[in-house]
Structures are given as structure tokens and as C-alpha cells.
Design an enzyme around this catalytic site. Structure first.
Site, PDB file in Angstrom:
ATOM      1  CE  LYS A 140      34.386   6.959  -6.847  1.00  0.00           C
ATOM      2  NZ  LYS A 140      33.528   7.925  -7.501  1.00  0.00           N
ATOM      3  CB  THR A 195      33.427   5.493  -2.889  1.00  0.00           C
ATOM      4  OG1 THR A 195      32.671   6.019  -3.978  1.00  0.00           O
ATOM      5  CG2 THR A 195      34.884   5.338  -3.305  1.00  0.00           C
ATOM      6  CE  LYS A 255      34.269   7.852   1.324  1.00  0.00           C
ATOM      7  NZ  LYS A 255      33.809   6.990   0.259  1.00  0.00           N
TER       8      LYS A 255
HETATM    9  N1  LIG Z   1      28.462  13.058  -3.494  1.00  0.00           N
HETATM   10  C1  LIG Z   1      29.106  12.696  -4.599  1.00  0.00           C
HETATM   11  O1  LIG Z   1      29.296  13.499  -5.518  1.00  0.00           O
HETATM   12  C2  LIG Z   1      29.608  11.272  -4.758  1.00  0.00           C
HETATM   13  C3  LIG Z   1      30.049  10.864  -6.019  1.00  0.00           C
HETATM   14  C4  LIG Z   1      30.491   9.554  -6.174  1.00  0.00           C
HETATM   15  C5  LIG Z   1      30.521   8.692  -5.084  1.00  0.00           C
HETATM   16  N2  LIG Z   1      30.098   9.132  -3.851  1.00  0.00           N
HETATM   17  C6  LIG Z   1      30.161   8.180  -2.740  1.00  0.00           C
HETATM   18  O2  LIG Z   1      28.832   7.767  -2.434  1.00  0.00           O
HETATM   19  C7  LIG Z   1      28.702   7.536  -1.026  1.00  0.00           C
HETATM   20  C8  LIG Z   1      27.600   8.423  -0.467  1.00  0.00           C
HETATM   21  O3  LIG Z   1      27.884   9.766  -0.765  1.00  0.00           O
HETATM   22  P1  LIG Z   1      26.813  10.932  -0.515  1.00  0.00           P
HETATM   23  O4  LIG Z   1      27.359  12.170  -1.114  1.00  0.00           O
HETATM   24  O5  LIG Z   1      25.471  10.461  -0.906  1.00  0.00           O
HETATM   25  O6  LIG Z   1      26.903  11.032   1.076  1.00  0.00           O
HETATM   26  P2  LIG Z   1      25.831  11.608   2.123  1.00  0.00           P
HETATM   27  O7  LIG Z   1      24.969  12.648   1.498  1.00  0.00           O
HETATM   28  O8  LIG Z   1      26.604  11.960   3.341  1.00  0.00           O
HETATM   29  O9  LIG Z   1      24.904  10.340   2.403  1.00  0.00           O
HETATM   30  C9  LIG Z   1      25.372   9.241   3.097  1.00  0.00           C
HETATM   31  C10 LIG Z   1      24.193   8.382   3.460  1.00  0.00           C
HETATM   32  O10 LIG Z   1      24.646   7.252   4.190  1.00  0.00           O
HETATM   33  C11 LIG Z   1      23.916   7.163   5.407  1.00  0.00           C
HETATM   34  N3  LIG Z   1      24.787   6.546   6.415  1.00  0.00           N
HETATM   35  C12 LIG Z   1      26.061   6.868   6.699  1.00  0.00           C
HETATM   36  N4  LIG Z   1      26.544   6.091   7.673  1.00  0.00           N
HETATM   37  C13 LIG Z   1      25.547   5.251   7.999  1.00  0.00           C
HETATM   38  C14 LIG Z   1      25.443   4.196   8.945  1.00  0.00           C
HETATM   39  N5  LIG Z   1      26.469   3.838   9.739  1.00  0.00           N
HETATM   40  N6  LIG Z   1      24.274   3.542   9.032  1.00  0.00           N
HETATM   41  C15 LIG Z   1      23.244   3.882   8.236  1.00  0.00           C
HETATM   42  N7  LIG Z   1      23.289   4.867   7.321  1.00  0.00           N
HETATM   43  C16 LIG Z   1      24.430   5.541   7.219  1.00  0.00           C
HETATM   44  C17 LIG Z   1      23.532   8.564   5.732  1.00  0.00           C
HETATM   45  O11 LIG Z   1      22.468   8.591   6.647  1.00  0.00           O
HETATM   46  P3  LIG Z   1      22.082   9.962   7.441  1.00  0.00           P
HETATM   47  O12 LIG Z   1      21.208  10.729   6.503  1.00  0.00           O
HETATM   48  O13 LIG Z   1      21.393   9.517   8.650  1.00  0.00           O
HETATM   49  O14 LIG Z   1      23.376  10.677   7.737  1.00  0.00           O
HETATM   50  C18 LIG Z   1      23.165   9.081   4.351  1.00  0.00           C
HETATM   51  O15 LIG Z   1      21.895   8.639   3.954  1.00  0.00           O
HETATM   52  C19 LIG Z   1      30.081   7.817  -0.410  1.00  0.00           C
HETATM   53  O16 LIG Z   1      30.789   6.625  -0.300  1.00  0.00           O
HETATM   54  C20 LIG Z   1      30.727   8.743  -1.439  1.00  0.00           C
HETATM   55  O17 LIG Z   1      32.141   8.667  -1.414  1.00  0.00           O
HETATM   56  C21 LIG Z   1      29.633  10.397  -3.678  1.00  0.00           C
END
Ligand SMILES: NC(=O)c1ccc[n+]([C@@H]2O[C@H](COP(=O)([O-])OP(=O)(O)OC[C@H]3O[C@@H](n4cnc5c(N)ncnc54)[C@H](OP(=O)(O)O)[C@@H]3O)[C@@H](O)[C@H]2O)c1
Length: 292
Positions: A172, A97, A240
Site C-alpha cells: 500500500k 492503512t 498519514k
Molecule cells: N476513504 C478512502 O477513500 C480510503 C481509501 C483507501 C484506504 N482508506 C483507509 O481506510 C481507513 C478508514 O478510512 P475511512 O475513509 O473509512 O475513514 P473514516 O470515514 O474516518 O472512518 C474511520 C472509522 O474508524 C473508526 N475509528 C477511528 N478511530 C477509532 C478508535 N480509536 N476506536 C474505534 N473506532 C475508531 C471511526 O469511528 P467513528 O465513526 O466513531 O469516528 C470510523 O468508523 C483509513 O486508514 C484510510 O487511510 C481510505
């Protein structure tokens, strides 16, 4: 079957990448911290790579789900970014997102190398990712989207192209604007029910059959009534997303007074220590205000 890469094995990416492999695609994975990639390969198979460029090399579609605009720029265009491994006529599909601006910027940067970019944020949360029933809203070229949609369908119950680059992210934003107002309304309603001496559980069982029904009501009322906020999408992520939507609104002339207010309420939840609480924790703020 396609040769694909998945960058970012977080809460969402880990199960999404798993569905790709279970459907028979050949999957390479990259995660910044290697432990998650090691765990993923141990669980599913596939191949772990040390950089986005290495994961992307030789693959037809590169999927990605990282945190925000800057993270996305880094995994695509950084020194070890996917662009350095991707060949011409391949596709980058981004499930982060992020802003519509970054989608357009990356679409342009990749187009210069004859690589297509689809912005494809998702809705449905961790459960949607684990069960393979996400809603995907996409922006980009129609022919390219049609080519990658059967692969996206491995973890989606719906994937729809909304328009040109950025249209997925704009859709979104609409989703998040809706959720902000609904969750605040639900917090006020449930705390009103409790203050009125009603049985909150019974109230929802009745009104959820009528016009007040919502996904948030159905899925969150029980935990909100118990003051439990550890069930999904975190407040930090929501701030965010609301920041992105408020920026876009300034640009397109929309006034979002309720969204701006709820964003400030989430800032108060963060000040209460709720950065990682789920978005229904507006209820905790509501209760705190009533005690004062
Ligand atoms: N969680 C939800 O329910 C949900 C629902 C809809 C949309 N989203 C969206 O989906 C996205 C991911 O969410 P999430 O819940 O999966 O987050 P998360 O668990 O924090 O995972 C984020 C991932 O991105 C990686 N990452 C972050 N910054 C990076 C960088 N600079 N370089 C390389 N890798 C990087 C992290 O690596 P590390 O493991 O090394 O930290 C991790 O694998 C976000 O944009 C969020 O808003 C989430």
C-alpha cells in the site's frame, strides 16, 4: 457462510460490511460512535454491538477498517478490544492503512493467543468500497489468507497475498508513493494547459489515449479543471499514509525526494483549509503559487 464481525463503519467500512451481509454472511458490527452502527443495522440487518470484544465474540473472522496505528491497537488490544472476544483459531483481517510495524506487532500479539492476523489495506476509494470492487493487498500466512479470501471477495475485484505480515501495508505504501507523484504531475500539467490558453478538457481527451493516461487523470481531471476537490480520499489521510511511507523509507534505505516534497505540498494544502479536500487539491496549491 461465515460468522463475521466488522469494526469501524466509516466511509470504507460501512459499505464493505454491507457487502458481507448481502452475500449471506452472519454479521455483527461495532462503531465507536453508535449512530453509524444504528444506521447500518437499520439499512442492512445484522446485529449492533457496544464494544469490539462483544462484536468479535462467537465470530470466525473479525474485519476492521479504522483510522491509524493507534486506533487499530485500541480496537484490537484495548480494554474492550476484539482480542477479549476472539476464540483460538479465528482470524483478524485489518483493512486500515497503517504501518507494517503495527501489522507485525499485532500478528505477534494475536499469535500468542492462537489467533491469526492478516494485514489487508485496500485501494479503490469510496466508490470501490460501495461497488464492491476494491483492490486488496495482504500480508500473513498463506493458508489463513486462502481461507478468508472468498469472504474478502465479497467487496474486492482483486485480493492478493504479497508476503508475510506487513507485506500488505508495504505494498500500500508503494501505491501511495505512486499516487503522490502522479497527482502533482497532473496538477502541473493541467494548470500549464490552462495558462497556455488550451481547452483543458480537449487536451485530456487527446492525451488520455496515449502514454500520459492514469486513473487520476481519467477520474479527476474534470473536477480539477473546475477547482472542485470534494471527491474522495482526504488530504489528512494522505499525509498519514505518506508519513508512514517516509518512515519506512528511512528504515529500508530508499530515497523518496518527490514523495517528501509532495508531502510538504499537502501540508500547504492543509494550511489553506484543505484537510478534508481530496488529494487532487494539489491543483489548488499550484494555482495559489502561480498567483503569488
Ligand atoms: N476513504 C478512502 O477513500 C480510503 C481509501 C483507501 C484506504 N482508506 C483507509 O481506510 C481507513 C478508514 O478510512 P475511512 O475513509 O473509512 O475513514 P473514516 O470515514 O474516518 O472512518 C474511520 C472509522 O474508524 C473508526 N475509528 C477511528 N478511530 C477509532 C478508535 N480509536 N476506536 C474505534 N473506532 C475508531 C471511526 O469511528 P467513528 O465513526 O466513531 O469516528 C470510523 O468508523 C483509513 O486508514 C484510510 O487511510 C481510505
Amino acid at each position: 457462510m461465515a460468522k463475521v464481525a466488522f469494526l469501524g463503519l466509516g466511509v470504507m467500512g460501512y459499505p464493505m460490511a454491507g457487502h458481507l451481509l448481502k452475500h449471506g454472511h452472519e454479521v455483527t458490527v461495532y462503531n465507536r460512535s453508535s449512530a453509524k452502527a444504528e444506521a447500518w443495522v437499520a439499512q442492512h440487518g445484522g446485529r449492533r454491538c457496544a464494544t469490539p470484544a462483544e462484536a468479535a465474540t462467537g465470530q470466525e473472522i473479525v474485519f476492521c477498517c479504522v483510522g491509524n496505528d493507534d486506533d487499530l491497537r485500541q480496537v484490537v488490544l484495548g480494554d474492550q478490544g476484539a482480542v477479549h472476544g476472539m476464540a483460538a483459531n479465528t482470524v483478524f483481517v485489518d483493512h486500515t492503512t497503517a504501518s507494517a510495524d503495527v501489522a507485525r506487532e499485532l500478528a505477534q500479539a494475536l499469535d500468542d493467543k492462537h489467533i491469526s492476523f492478516i494485514d489487508a489495506p485496500v485501494s479503490g476509494g469510496q466508490a470501490g468500497a460501495e461497488n464492491g470492487v476494491l483492490t486488496v493487498m495482504a500480508g500473513g500466512d498463506a493458508e489463513v489468507f486462502a481461507a478468508v479470501k472468498p469472504v474478502i471477495d465479497c467487496y474486492a475485484k482483486s485480493a492478493v497475498l504479497m508476503g508475510d505480515s506487513g507485506a500488505g501495508q508495504l505494498t500500500k505504501m508503494v501505491n501511495q508513493i505512486c499516487i503522490a507523484g502522479i497527482v502533482q504531475g497532473l496538477s502541473e500539467a493541467l494548470s500549464f494547459a490552462q495558462n497556455a490558453g488550451l481547452d483543458g478538457e480537449k487536451v485530456v481527451q487527446v492525451i488520455s489515449k496515449g502514454a500520459a493516461q492514469s486513473w487520476q487523470m481519467e477520474n479527476r481531471y474534470q473536477t480539477m479543471l473546475k477547482d472542485q476537490y470534494d471527491f474522495g480520499f482526504a488530504v489528512d489521510w494522505m499525509r498519514k499514509d505518506l508519513g508512514i511511507a517516509l518512515n519506512e523509507a528511512r528504515r529500508n534505505g530508499s530515497t523518496l525526494p518527490l514523495t517528501a516534497l509532495v508531502d510538504q505540498f499537502y501540508a500547504e494544502v492543509q494550511a489553506m483549509g484543505g484537510n478534508r479536500w481530496d488529494t487532487s487539491s494539489l491543483m489548488a496549491r499550484q494555482k495559489k503559487c502561480q498567483q503569488q
